[in-house]
Motif scaffolding. Structure first.
Motif, PDB file in Angstrom:
ATOM      1  N   CYS A   1      -6.405  -0.583  -3.147  1.00 33.87           N
ATOM      2  CA  CYS A   1      -7.194  -0.911  -1.955  1.00 33.87           C
ATOM      3  C   CYS A   1      -6.350  -1.722  -0.972  1.00 33.87           C
ATOM      4  O   CYS A   1      -5.724  -2.724  -1.336  1.00 33.87           O
ATOM      5  N   TYR A   2      -6.342  -1.305   0.298  1.00 30.96           N
ATOM      6  CA  TYR A   2      -5.506  -1.944   1.316  1.00 30.96           C
ATOM      7  C   TYR A   2      -5.876  -3.416   1.505  1.00 30.96           C
ATOM      8  O   TYR A   2      -5.003  -4.274   1.677  1.00 30.96           O
ATOM      9  N   ALA A   3      -7.174  -3.732   1.457  1.00 30.55           N
ATOM     10  CA  ALA A   3      -7.599  -5.121   1.617  1.00 30.55           C
ATOM     11  C   ALA A   3      -7.021  -5.998   0.504  1.00 30.55           C
ATOM     12  O   ALA A   3      -6.603  -7.138   0.747  1.00 30.55           O
ATOM     13  N   ILE A   4      -6.970  -5.470  -0.713  1.00 31.95           N
ATOM     14  CA  ILE A   4      -6.406  -6.219  -1.836  1.00 31.95           C
ATOM     15  C   ILE A   4      -4.903  -6.404  -1.644  1.00 31.95           C
ATOM     16  O   ILE A   4      -4.347  -7.471  -1.942  1.00 31.95           O
ATOM     17  N   CYS A   5      -4.226  -5.374  -1.113  1.00 39.19           N
ATOM     18  CA  CYS A   5      -2.776  -5.467  -0.861  1.00 39.19           C
ATOM     19  C   CYS A   5      -2.461  -6.637   0.062  1.00 39.19           C
ATOM     20  O   CYS A   5      -1.474  -7.363  -0.155  1.00 39.19           O
TER      21      CYS A   5
ATOM     22  N   SER B   1       0.836  -1.217   0.000  1.00 42.01           N
ATOM     23  CA  SER B   1       0.000   0.000   0.000  1.00 42.01           C
ATOM     24  C   SER B   1       0.857   1.248   0.000  1.00 42.01           C
ATOM     25  O   SER B   1       0.522   2.251  -0.648  1.00 42.01           O
TER      26      SER B   1
ATOM     27  N   SER C   1     -10.662  -3.081   5.101  1.00 38.45           N
ATOM     28  CA  SER C   1     -10.979  -1.763   4.570  1.00 38.45           C
ATOM     29  C   SER C   1     -10.019  -1.405   3.442  1.00 38.45           C
ATOM     30  O   SER C   1      -8.924  -1.956   3.338  1.00 38.45           O
ATOM     31  N   CYS C   2     -10.424  -0.472   2.592  1.00 36.50           N
ATOM     32  CA  CYS C   2      -9.544  -0.005   1.518  1.00 36.50           C
ATOM     33  C   CYS C   2      -8.599   1.086   2.000  1.00 36.50           C
ATOM     34  O   CYS C   2      -7.685   1.484   1.273  1.00 36.50           O
ATOM     35  N   ASN C   3      -8.812   1.588   3.212  1.00 37.00           N
ATOM     36  CA  ASN C   3      -7.966   2.658   3.753  1.00 37.00           C
ATOM     37  C   ASN C   3      -6.767   2.052   4.476  1.00 37.00           C
ATOM     38  O   ASN C   3      -6.923   1.292   5.431  1.00 37.00           O
ATOM     39  N   SER C   4      -5.567   2.380   4.028  1.00 33.15           N
ATOM     40  CA  SER C   4      -4.346   1.858   4.648  1.00 33.15           C
ATOM     41  C   SER C   4      -4.065   2.567   5.956  1.00 33.15           C
ATOM     42  O   SER C   4      -4.220   3.797   6.048  1.00 33.15           O
TER      43      SER C   4
END
Length: 582
Positions: free
Chosen positions: A223-227, A215, A572-575
């Motif tokens: 997206c943080y979850a994808i990372c 991220s 979440s998508c927020n890192s």
């Protein structure tokens, strides 16, 4: 179960009668026993352990050549080794660690009906087939797991106990086996549960750490979850490596990558300011004196770098203990030592691998830690290469680290799955050994399930820094500092309580003891080096005190994180590294 075979609920092998009968029809040979049989005595474990160590010494004397410098730098995955019986070598193992002439290796030895028809020789050869790792490969495995300067004493104790209780007839597979052979079934369950929690959290922590790195590299556009999920999926593939002997070359690569990260970050840190903004998320100052990393509200200028000869904030017990837990987490490696020795060709050589890894790590990490603290002081970030300010060098460090990190996570997952497989699936559900074709297929299926669970557990925790402290306090302290002296006390007391005319008779299967109770315990405590037992008691007391303090600080810290922002997690998508989310 064992009592049913002999028609008596007690252990008829125990005897204090010097005129014991010459043969004993009720004796159960090792290959026909339960995987964890409570009726096997300490004396029987000792007898077969001494027999196995003698065979290993004889095997070493027959080998030609020695381990050269290049073999240490680039260890072979495994090496051929002969199989011995009472008449000498009868077969050998190929470079894949499988028996060329022994069909029992592919049999389901977890099934009692199968083991009833195999011979002792087939049973011990199946055990030998599992042991292929060299001490050079073990050196890299230990270094990958990050052994610290204070784990050596514990490692030595575990090594002594392993050599005294492990054998081809009764192979020791994991840490829980030590507790079982010295203290019984309940301690084994406790150890296995704690080790499983630690290893699955260790895998999850590395997945989350790698996700944070990606991220940061993407400048928080991904997206943080994808990372994080990416590395969970990568683990599905890395986890397919089953044996530690084959894992040696991966561990070798991870060490060189870690050294490269150190050299790169040291050069950048010496010529650029700290990453001031990220320091609030896990720096030394953030854990002890937040004011020291808070910018001036008017000018926006951060305080200058500071150094402390003592505790930065003597009144902050929580911060100080959490700092200690970070050290415990970083330098705790003894929890995997039994698994390493269990797959070594000659466990006696483990001490060379451990001392070599100790010297290497102590030299590198002490230099690196002092260097970073000198230049960055209170801004020293928990993940040092993310604490550099130039984005390009952050990216270089992150990309190298995620590769070495996933290798370390693969090692934790490898051991974690084996703990669950050997103690639950094989013991309770009679799953086949991992050396069989069915076992290999089951391993391939279990790996993605294990990694998915690890990801879900770690992703649910909003405070990465706090989760490290919780795992360190409840698990790592126990395996590296509490359990070794406790196990050593039991082992040395039982060993030195044995008299010259006591022990196990392999002909009759009987064990001779002339006394029991407190008198025997006192003789065992004072019969060997008394200073060693006293040291173990003091060592154990200090470890338990640290555990209590660490648990209090970790729970308090992670409770505050949940109260402050319970939504900050890896779903979440927020890192968490993005201090200015849009």
């Amino acid at each position: 179960m064992a009592g049913a075979f002999v028609g008596n609920g007690g252990d008829p092998r125990m005897s204090v009668d010097a005129a014991a009968m010459d043969t004993y029809a009720g004796y159960i040979s090792p290959q026909q026993r339960l995987l964890h049989d409570p009726n096997v005595t300490f004396e029987e474990y000792r007898y077969y352990a001494e027999k196995t160590r003698a065979e290993e010494r004889a095997l070493k004397e027959t080998e030609v050549g020695s381990t050269g410098f290049m073999q240490i730098l680039f260890p072979p995955k495994s090496s051929p080794k002969p199989v011995f019986n009472s008449q000498g070598a009868v077969g050998e193992f190929d470079d894949k660690g499988t028996a060329r002439r022994q069909s029992s290796v592919n049999a389901n030895l977890a099934d009692m009906s199968t083991r009833e028809v195999i011979s002792m020789e087939e049973w011990t050869n199946a055990s030998r087939a599992f042991r292929t790792a060299t001490w050079a490969a073990c050196f890299y495995l230990i270094t990958t797991d990050i052994l610290g300067p204070f784990g050596v004493g514990s490692g030595y104790l575990l090594w002594r106990i392993f050599l005294g209780l492990d054998s081809y007839e009764f192979p020791m597979k994991n840490y829980g086996d030590l507790a079982f052979r010295l203290y019984g079934t309940v301690p084994r369950y406790i150890v296995n549960i704690l080790q499983s929690i630690q290893l699955i959290c260790g895998v999850g922590l590395i997945v989350i750490s790698n996700g944070q790195a990606i991220s940061q590299v993407s400048k928080f556009r991904l997206c943080y979850a994808i990372c994080c999920l990416i590395w969970c999926i990568v683990g599905f593939g890395v986890g397919q490596v089953r044996t530690l002997a084959k894992y040696g070359w991966l561990a070798n690569a991870a060490i060189w990558m870690n050294l490269m990260i150190m050299f790169i970050s040291m050069g950048v840190i010496a010529h650029s300011p700290p990453n001031f903004a990220i320091s609030t998320l896990g720096s030394a100052g953030g854990a002890t004196l937040p004011d020291d990393i808070t910018p001036d509200p008017v000018t926006g200028i951060y305080p200058p770098v500071k150094h402390y000869n003592g505790l930065p904030n003597p009144s902050s017990l929580i911060g100080s203990i959490n700092g200690l837990m970070q050290g415990v987490y970083a330098y705790g490696g003894a929890q995997l030592f039994i698994e390493f020795m269990a797959e070594m060709k000659r466990p006696h050589d483990f001490i060379k691998a451990m001392w070599g890894a100790q010297f290497f790590i102590y030299t590198c990490y002490m230099v690196y830690g002092c260097f970073v603290y000198y230049y960055q002081g209170q801004y020293s970030y928990q993940i040092a290469y993310q604490g550099v300010s130039p984005y390009g060098w952050q990216t270089a460090g992150n990309m190298i680290a995620v590769i070495s990190g996933i290798i370390a996570a693969g090692l934790y997952g490898n051991i974690g799955i084996k703990v669950l497989y050997n103690n639950i699936l094989m013991d309770l559900f009679k799953f086949p050994p991992l050396t069989t074709h069915k076992g290999k297929v089951l391993w391939a299926v279990i790996v993605p399930i294990y990694w998915t669970i690890a990801f879900i557990i770690a992703a649910s925790i909003p405070d990465f820094f706090g989760l490290v402290s919780v795992v360190a306090a409840f698990c790592i302290i126990q395996f590296c500092y509490s359990f070794p002296p406790a196990l050593a006390l039991g082992y040395f007391i039982k060993k030195h309580a044995m008299r010259a005319d006591e022990g196990f008779d392999p002909t009759t299967g009987r064990v001779t003891r002339h006394d029991s109770g407190m008198k025997r315990w006192i003789r065992g405590f004072t019969g060997g080096p008394l200073w060693m037992n006293i040291f173990n008691i003091i060592y154990l007391g200090g470890a338990l005190t640290t555990f209590i303090l660490g648990a209090y600080a970790a729970i308090d810290g992670i409770s505050e994180a949940f109260a402050a922002n319970p939504q900050l997690n890896a779903f979440s998508c927020n890192s968490p590294l993005n201090l200015n989310p849009s």
